[in-house]
Write a protein that holds these residues in place. Structure first.
Motif, PDB file in Angstrom:
ATOM      1  N   LEU A  33       3.535  56.353 -26.345  1.00  0.00           N
ATOM      2  CA  LEU A  33       2.669  56.163 -25.176  1.00  0.00           C
ATOM      3  C   LEU A  33       1.953  57.470 -24.830  1.00  0.00           C
ATOM      4  O   LEU A  33       1.589  57.696 -23.684  1.00  0.00           O
ATOM      5  CB  LEU A  33       3.507  55.676 -23.986  1.00  0.00           C
ATOM      6  CG  LEU A  33       4.092  54.267 -24.119  1.00  0.00           C
ATOM      7  CD1 LEU A  33       5.343  54.117 -23.282  1.00  0.00           C
ATOM      8  CD2 LEU A  33       3.077  53.214 -23.696  1.00  0.00           C
ATOM      9  N   ARG A  34       1.718  58.306 -25.803  1.00  0.00           N
ATOM     10  CA  ARG A  34       1.118  59.611 -25.525  1.00  0.00           C
ATOM     11  C   ARG A  34      -0.267  59.442 -24.907  1.00  0.00           C
ATOM     12  O   ARG A  34      -1.111  58.703 -25.431  1.00  0.00           O
ATOM     13  CB  ARG A  34       1.028  60.439 -26.807  1.00  0.00           C
ATOM     14  CG  ARG A  34       2.372  61.012 -27.241  1.00  0.00           C
ATOM     15  CD  ARG A  34       2.279  61.693 -28.559  1.00  0.00           C
ATOM     16  NE  ARG A  34       1.979  60.713 -29.611  1.00  0.00           N
ATOM     17  CZ  ARG A  34       1.682  61.044 -30.852  1.00  0.00           C
ATOM     18  NH1 ARG A  34       1.617  62.311 -31.211  1.00  0.00           N
ATOM     19  NH2 ARG A  34       1.436  60.108 -31.754  1.00  0.00           N
ATOM     20  N   GLY A  37      -3.375  56.649 -26.120  1.00  0.00           N
ATOM     21  CA  GLY A  37      -4.775  56.543 -25.706  1.00  0.00           C
ATOM     22  C   GLY A  37      -5.151  55.192 -25.104  1.00  0.00           C
ATOM     23  O   GLY A  37      -6.314  54.982 -24.743  1.00  0.00           O
ATOM     24  N   ALA A  38      -4.202  54.274 -24.961  1.00  0.00           N
ATOM     25  CA  ALA A  38      -4.527  52.965 -24.354  1.00  0.00           C
ATOM     26  C   ALA A  38      -4.671  53.115 -22.848  1.00  0.00           C
ATOM     27  O   ALA A  38      -4.151  54.042 -22.240  1.00  0.00           O
ATOM     28  CB  ALA A  38      -3.444  51.952 -24.687  1.00  0.00           C
ATOM     29  N   ASN A  39      -5.388  52.182 -22.257  1.00  0.00           N
ATOM     30  CA  ASN A  39      -5.583  52.194 -20.810  1.00  0.00           C
ATOM     31  C   ASN A  39      -4.834  51.020 -20.187  1.00  0.00           C
ATOM     32  O   ASN A  39      -5.187  49.864 -20.400  1.00  0.00           O
ATOM     33  CB  ASN A  39      -7.078  52.096 -20.483  1.00  0.00           C
ATOM     34  CG  ASN A  39      -7.346  52.283 -18.996  1.00  0.00           C
ATOM     35  OD1 ASN A  39      -6.424  52.307 -18.186  1.00  0.00           O
ATOM     36  ND2 ASN A  39      -8.614  52.420 -18.642  1.00  0.00           N
ATOM     37  N   LEU A  40      -3.758  51.341 -19.431  1.00  0.00           N
ATOM     38  CA  LEU A  40      -2.939  50.301 -18.791  1.00  0.00           C
ATOM     39  C   LEU A  40      -3.012  50.410 -17.268  1.00  0.00           C
ATOM     40  O   LEU A  40      -2.089  50.016 -16.571  1.00  0.00           O
ATOM     41  CB  LEU A  40      -1.494  50.424 -19.269  1.00  0.00           C
ATOM     42  CG  LEU A  40      -1.242  49.989 -20.716  1.00  0.00           C
ATOM     43  CD1 LEU A  40      -0.586  51.058 -21.534  1.00  0.00           C
ATOM     44  CD2 LEU A  40      -0.402  48.727 -20.745  1.00  0.00           C
ATOM     45  N   THR A  41      -4.098  50.953 -16.759  1.00  0.00           N
ATOM     46  CA  THR A  41      -4.253  51.148 -15.320  1.00  0.00           C
ATOM     47  C   THR A  41      -3.980  49.843 -14.572  1.00  0.00           C
ATOM     48  O   THR A  41      -4.531  48.801 -14.917  1.00  0.00           O
ATOM     49  CB  THR A  41      -5.681  51.630 -15.009  1.00  0.00           C
ATOM     50  OG1 THR A  41      -5.955  52.749 -15.838  1.00  0.00           O
ATOM     51  CG2 THR A  41      -5.849  52.019 -13.559  1.00  0.00           C
ATOM     52  N   ASN A  42      -3.107  49.933 -13.555  1.00  0.00           N
ATOM     53  CA  ASN A  42      -2.758  48.786 -12.711  1.00  0.00           C
ATOM     54  C   ASN A  42      -2.195  47.604 -13.500  1.00  0.00           C
ATOM     55  O   ASN A  42      -2.225  46.465 -13.020  1.00  0.00           O
ATOM     56  CB  ASN A  42      -3.953  48.322 -11.871  1.00  0.00           C
ATOM     57  CG  ASN A  42      -4.344  49.366 -10.845  1.00  0.00           C
ATOM     58  OD1 ASN A  42      -3.484  50.028 -10.258  1.00  0.00           O
ATOM     59  ND2 ASN A  42      -5.641  49.545 -10.639  1.00  0.00           N
ATOM     60  N   GLY A  52       2.122  63.690 -21.567  1.00  0.00           N
ATOM     61  CA  GLY A  52       0.800  63.714 -20.950  1.00  0.00           C
ATOM     62  C   GLY A  52       0.347  62.387 -20.353  1.00  0.00           C
ATOM     63  O   GLY A  52      -0.840  62.180 -20.102  1.00  0.00           O
ATOM     64  N   VAL A  53       1.289  61.511 -20.100  1.00  0.00           N
ATOM     65  CA  VAL A  53       0.932  60.188 -19.577  1.00  0.00           C
ATOM     66  C   VAL A  53       0.529  60.281 -18.096  1.00  0.00           C
ATOM     67  O   VAL A  53       0.984  61.158 -17.368  1.00  0.00           O
ATOM     68  CB  VAL A  53       2.143  59.239 -19.799  1.00  0.00           C
ATOM     69  CG1 VAL A  53       3.212  59.434 -18.770  1.00  0.00           C
ATOM     70  CG2 VAL A  53       1.712  57.806 -19.905  1.00  0.00           C
ATOM     71  N   LEU A  54      -0.352  59.415 -17.676  1.00  0.00           N
ATOM     72  CA  LEU A  54      -0.736  59.357 -16.263  1.00  0.00           C
ATOM     73  C   LEU A  54       0.040  58.232 -15.601  1.00  0.00           C
ATOM     74  O   LEU A  54      -0.178  57.068 -15.900  1.00  0.00           O
ATOM     75  CB  LEU A  54      -2.238  59.097 -16.111  1.00  0.00           C
ATOM     76  CG  LEU A  54      -3.192  60.116 -16.709  1.00  0.00           C
ATOM     77  CD1 LEU A  54      -4.645  59.691 -16.488  1.00  0.00           C
ATOM     78  CD2 LEU A  54      -2.958  61.493 -16.084  1.00  0.00           C
ATOM     79  N   LEU A  55       0.988  58.625 -14.726  1.00  0.00           N
ATOM     80  CA  LEU A  55       1.812  57.625 -14.038  1.00  0.00           C
ATOM     81  C   LEU A  55       1.666  57.780 -12.531  1.00  0.00           C
ATOM     82  O   LEU A  55       2.563  57.412 -11.789  1.00  0.00           O
ATOM     83  CB  LEU A  55       3.281  57.793 -14.454  1.00  0.00           C
ATOM     84  CG  LEU A  55       3.707  57.146 -15.777  1.00  0.00           C
ATOM     85  CD1 LEU A  55       5.005  57.727 -16.281  1.00  0.00           C
ATOM     86  CD2 LEU A  55       3.832  55.627 -15.649  1.00  0.00           C
ATOM     87  N   ASN A  56       0.554  58.330 -12.072  1.00  0.00           N
ATOM     88  CA  ASN A  56       0.427  58.518 -10.623  1.00  0.00           C
ATOM     89  C   ASN A  56       0.415  57.172  -9.906  1.00  0.00           C
ATOM     90  O   ASN A  56      -0.196  56.217 -10.352  1.00  0.00           O
ATOM     91  CB  ASN A  56      -0.772  59.380 -10.210  1.00  0.00           C
ATOM     92  CG  ASN A  56      -1.814  59.535 -11.260  1.00  0.00           C
ATOM     93  OD1 ASN A  56      -1.532  59.369 -12.450  1.00  0.00           O
ATOM     94  ND2 ASN A  56      -3.017  59.819 -10.851  1.00  0.00           N
ATOM     95  N   LEU A  89      -1.677  49.393 -30.909  1.00  0.00           N
ATOM     96  CA  LEU A  89      -2.546  49.127 -29.756  1.00  0.00           C
ATOM     97  C   LEU A  89      -3.278  50.400 -29.354  1.00  0.00           C
ATOM     98  O   LEU A  89      -3.676  50.553 -28.210  1.00  0.00           O
ATOM     99  CB  LEU A  89      -1.709  48.627 -28.577  1.00  0.00           C
ATOM    100  CG  LEU A  89      -1.206  47.188 -28.657  1.00  0.00           C
ATOM    101  CD1 LEU A  89       0.153  47.065 -28.023  1.00  0.00           C
ATOM    102  CD2 LEU A  89      -2.190  46.249 -27.959  1.00  0.00           C
ATOM    103  N   ARG A  90      -3.444  51.328 -30.286  1.00  0.00           N
ATOM    104  CA  ARG A  90      -4.078  52.607 -29.946  1.00  0.00           C
ATOM    105  C   ARG A  90      -5.462  52.362 -29.370  1.00  0.00           C
ATOM    106  O   ARG A  90      -6.247  51.579 -29.920  1.00  0.00           O
ATOM    107  CB  ARG A  90      -4.175  53.499 -31.183  1.00  0.00           C
ATOM    108  CG  ARG A  90      -2.836  54.066 -31.605  1.00  0.00           C
ATOM    109  CD  ARG A  90      -3.018  55.199 -32.603  1.00  0.00           C
ATOM    110  NE  ARG A  90      -1.727  55.753 -32.965  1.00  0.00           N
ATOM    111  CZ  ARG A  90      -1.063  55.437 -34.078  1.00  0.00           C
ATOM    112  NH1 ARG A  90      -1.586  54.606 -34.954  1.00  0.00           N
ATOM    113  NH2 ARG A  90       0.115  55.975 -34.324  1.00  0.00           N
ATOM    114  N   GLY A  91      -5.700  53.028 -28.227  1.00  0.00           N
ATOM    115  CA  GLY A  91      -7.028  52.949 -27.617  1.00  0.00           C
ATOM    116  C   GLY A  91      -7.384  51.580 -27.047  1.00  0.00           C
ATOM    117  O   GLY A  91      -8.520  51.355 -26.646  1.00  0.00           O
TER     118      GLY A  91
END
Lengths: 208, 464
Positions: A133-134, A115-120, A155-159, A93-95
């Protein structure tokens, strides 16, 4: 009718096809080539898409409930799709775009999501054991009770993500951004938090 | 965790233990139902327990004071800890001879905790939680209603843990009232001397009550008996209630396993082995999850007693009630079915139904073999403490191999052989205590179509 032929497995090669809102509930579509196809709003619930080629396919708002999706999904668009209970073990599921997708209890063990986008995204109870999940964007995602043990979250964004009761045992969170994340009662034994940003992170009851 | 709180003391005591404690999140809605069920079990158990309850503030105690009058009548001693507010000492329950009050200093960390600790020779249970401080709620914001207040902590039926906590609580009480500390210490000594049961009596009855009370809370939420709870928040409270129903069963199964094997990780080992075996058989994700949950709960059925087995102290007839309790949750019926048939034999000579071959559910066949293997491993590890694990696995596998074709499906024994080879070469299994929140998905019954696909896959695997 083309749809029946696809469902019956007579047509297997459909790259770039326009199948918007098509109904493939419960169909056996193993190995089908739908790369780059328009599958917006299509219903693949409980279908078998094992080894299918869906690279770059548009699956926006598609229904993939309980689907066997151990498939090639590089760069696919799954925005707002419903993948509740889907089987994505070992998938590429890259990107991919999974913004606001519903991924409750989905199985991603060993999947490649860098590089996938799982925002919200809603990943409540999802199985992400050992997944790559890099650099994934999980800002605001709901990972309540998710299993992320031994996953690579470098380097994941989990804010602002909800990781309550999540299992992060042995996970690599080096350089992760956990600003304002909720890790209440999360399991962090053996996790690598080197360089992670924990500003405003709730770590109560977490096993470190 | 607040420094000096009982929860923190428990966490520190178990930091280095082989079985770390895992804390969970509880909404007040869940805690009320859970505590009422455990309290009402005092009335039915006739066990005359020592009860220590911490209520944070006097007003929360006063809401329950009428109930505590009844509980005190069935208890040896009741201790109420709370920061006193008006009416705390005056209520008629507070005046009872066997009710002692501890007026907590509002700055005492224990004043932020919710405890219910029940210790008797035949019934033990405890809930130990701490409330989130306003800043801990973070971005989600403060709860809008009382029922949504959030706690984190632990609950159990396990006598050894309950006793440990009673001792911590009594030590804390001693800071306020040394003579009460002495009285309680003497009572605990009497209770421990009188109780030799490693398992509460009528555990299935108590678990059924817990499940029923959580169910009632859930129905109240669905029927909108709490209009003050916002619609968006209701699913969150609902999930918390469901996960605790499941936890009640898992705790019962773990405790039964602990008593019959002496290994606190036995349940987790069986679940992990069963899952890996399912992966090797390429089972679909939903079936793997079901198999894992059945692994956590398999201890609810005692294995039949054979010469090779550690004799279980529980006659199987009484344990059927534990499985019946499971059936109270409609979505657990598939699991009840699996664990009921784990004692069938491949040749049809097993119990309870005497079914043979593929008529036995696949998950039951896997689970039966894995549970037997794990039990043998635990037995040999006790008998031969100096043997390396590789030898113990080999010996246990050997026993299973001799029964291939009779008791076990030959293909599954072959798969187990591969698994043991992998373990001997360093494959380690992720053996972890159950994470219940993520277990909720397991409760969903798969659609008929999925079962059909699974059967097709299975035939494909075995080339039939």
């Amino acid at each position: 009718m083309e749809l029946n032929a696809i469902r019956d497995g007579k047509i297997k090669c459909l790259p770039g096809a326009d199948l918007e809102d098509a109904d493939f509930v419960g169909a056996d579509l193993r190995g089908i080539n739908l790369a780059g196809a328009n599958l917006t709003g299509a219903n693949f619930s409980r279908a078998n898409l094992e080894r299918a080629h869906l690279e770059g396919a548009n699956l926006m708002a598609a229904q993939l409930i309980g689907t066997d999706l151990r498939a090639h999904l590089l760069g696919a668009n799954l925005m707002q799709a419903d993948l509740t209970g889907a089987d994505l073990r070992g998938s590429n599921l890259r990107g991919a775009n999974l913004m606001t997708a519903k991924l409750i209890q989905a199985s991603f063990a060993g999947a490649f999501l860098s590089g996938a986008n799982l925002t919200n995204g809603n990943l409540q109870g999802a199985d992400l054991r050992g997944a790559d999940l890099r650099g994934v964007n999980l800002t605001g995602a709901n990972l309540l009770g998710a299993d992320l043990s031994y996953a690579d979250l470098t380097g994941v964004l989990l804010n602002q993500a909800n990781l309550e009761e999540a299992d992060l045992q042995g996970a690599n969170l080096a350089g992760a951004n956990l600003t304002g994340a909720n890790l209440l009662c999360a399991e962090l034994a053996g996790a690598n938090l080197t360089g992670a940003n924990l500003t405003g992170t709730c770590l109560l009851g977490a096993a470190v | 965790m607040l420094p000096g709180s009982i929860l923190q003391q428990l966490a520190i005591a178990h930091e280095q233990s082989p079985r770390p404690l895992r804390f969970g999140v509880y909404y007040k809605n869940t805690l009320v139902a859970l505590c009422h069920a455990l309290e009402d079990s005092i009335l039915s158990s006739h066990s005359q327990p020592l009860v220590i309850a911490a209520f944070q503030r006097g007003k929360w105690y006063l809401q329950e004071a009428e109930r505590y009058q009844e509980l005190a009548a069935e208890s040896r001693q009741v201790v109420i800890m709370a920061a006193a507010e008006s009416g705390f000492f005056e209520h008629s329950t507070s005046q009872l001879a066997n009710v002692a009050l501890v007026d907590l200093d509002p700055t005492d960390p224990v004043a932020q905790e919710w405890h219910l600790i029940i210790l008797s020779p035949t019934y033990t249970a405890m809930v130990l939680c701490q409330e989130l401080s306003p800043s801990d709620y973070g971005a989600a914001g403060l709860p809008k209603t009382d029922l949504e207040r959030k706690f984190y902590g632990f609950w159990t039926f396990e006598p050894a843990l309950v006793q440990e906590i009673v001792e911590l609580a009594i030590a804390h009480i001693g800071k306020y009232n040394p003579s009460l500390q002495q009285t309680l210490t003497a009572q605990v000594k009497d209770i421990v001397a009188a109780g030799d049961s490693p398992l509460p009596e009528d555990l299935s009855g108590i678990v059924s009550r817990v499940v029923d009370y959580l169910q009632i809370s859930q129905e109240d939420l669905i029927a909108n008996q709490h209009p003050e709870v916002a619609a968006a928040q209701q699913p969150v409270l609902d999930v918390n209630l469901v996960s605790n129903k499941l936890q009640a069963f898992v705790r019962m199964a773990q405790l039964i396993e602990l008593v019959s094997t002496g290994n606190p990780m036995a349940t987790s080992e069986v679940a992990a082995l069963a899952e890996v075996m399912g992966q090797m058989l390429d089972l679909p994700a939903w079936q793997l999850k079901r198999l894992k949950l059945a692994g956590w709960l398999h201890g609810l059925v005692a294995l039949p007693i054979t010469e090779n087995l550690v004799v279980s102290p529980f006659p199987s007839c009484s344990l059927v009630s534990e499985v019946q309790a499971l059936r109270r949750m409609p979505r657990l019926q598939a699991i009840a079915h699996i664990i009921t048939h784990q004692t069938e034999w491949w040749n049809g000579q097993g119990i309870p139904a005497g079914i043979a071959g593929e008529a036995i559910p696949l998950e039951s066949r896997i689970l039966g073999l894995i549970a037997h293997f794990d039990r043998l491993v635990n037995q040999f590890a006790q008998e031969l403490p100096n043997s390396p694990p590789q030898e113990i696995w080999q010996q246990a596998l050997g026993e299973c191999q001799t029964e291939a074709g009779d008791r076990w499906e030959p293909k599954l024994v072959e798969t187990l052989t591969l698994l043991v080879m992998g373990m001997q070469q360093g494959l380690s299994l992720p053996i972890a205590p159950p994470k219940i929140t993520s277990g909720i998905w397991l409760l969903d019954t798969p659609q008929a179509a999925e079962i059909h696909t699974a059967e097709a896959n299975r035939n494909y695997i075995y080339g039939t």
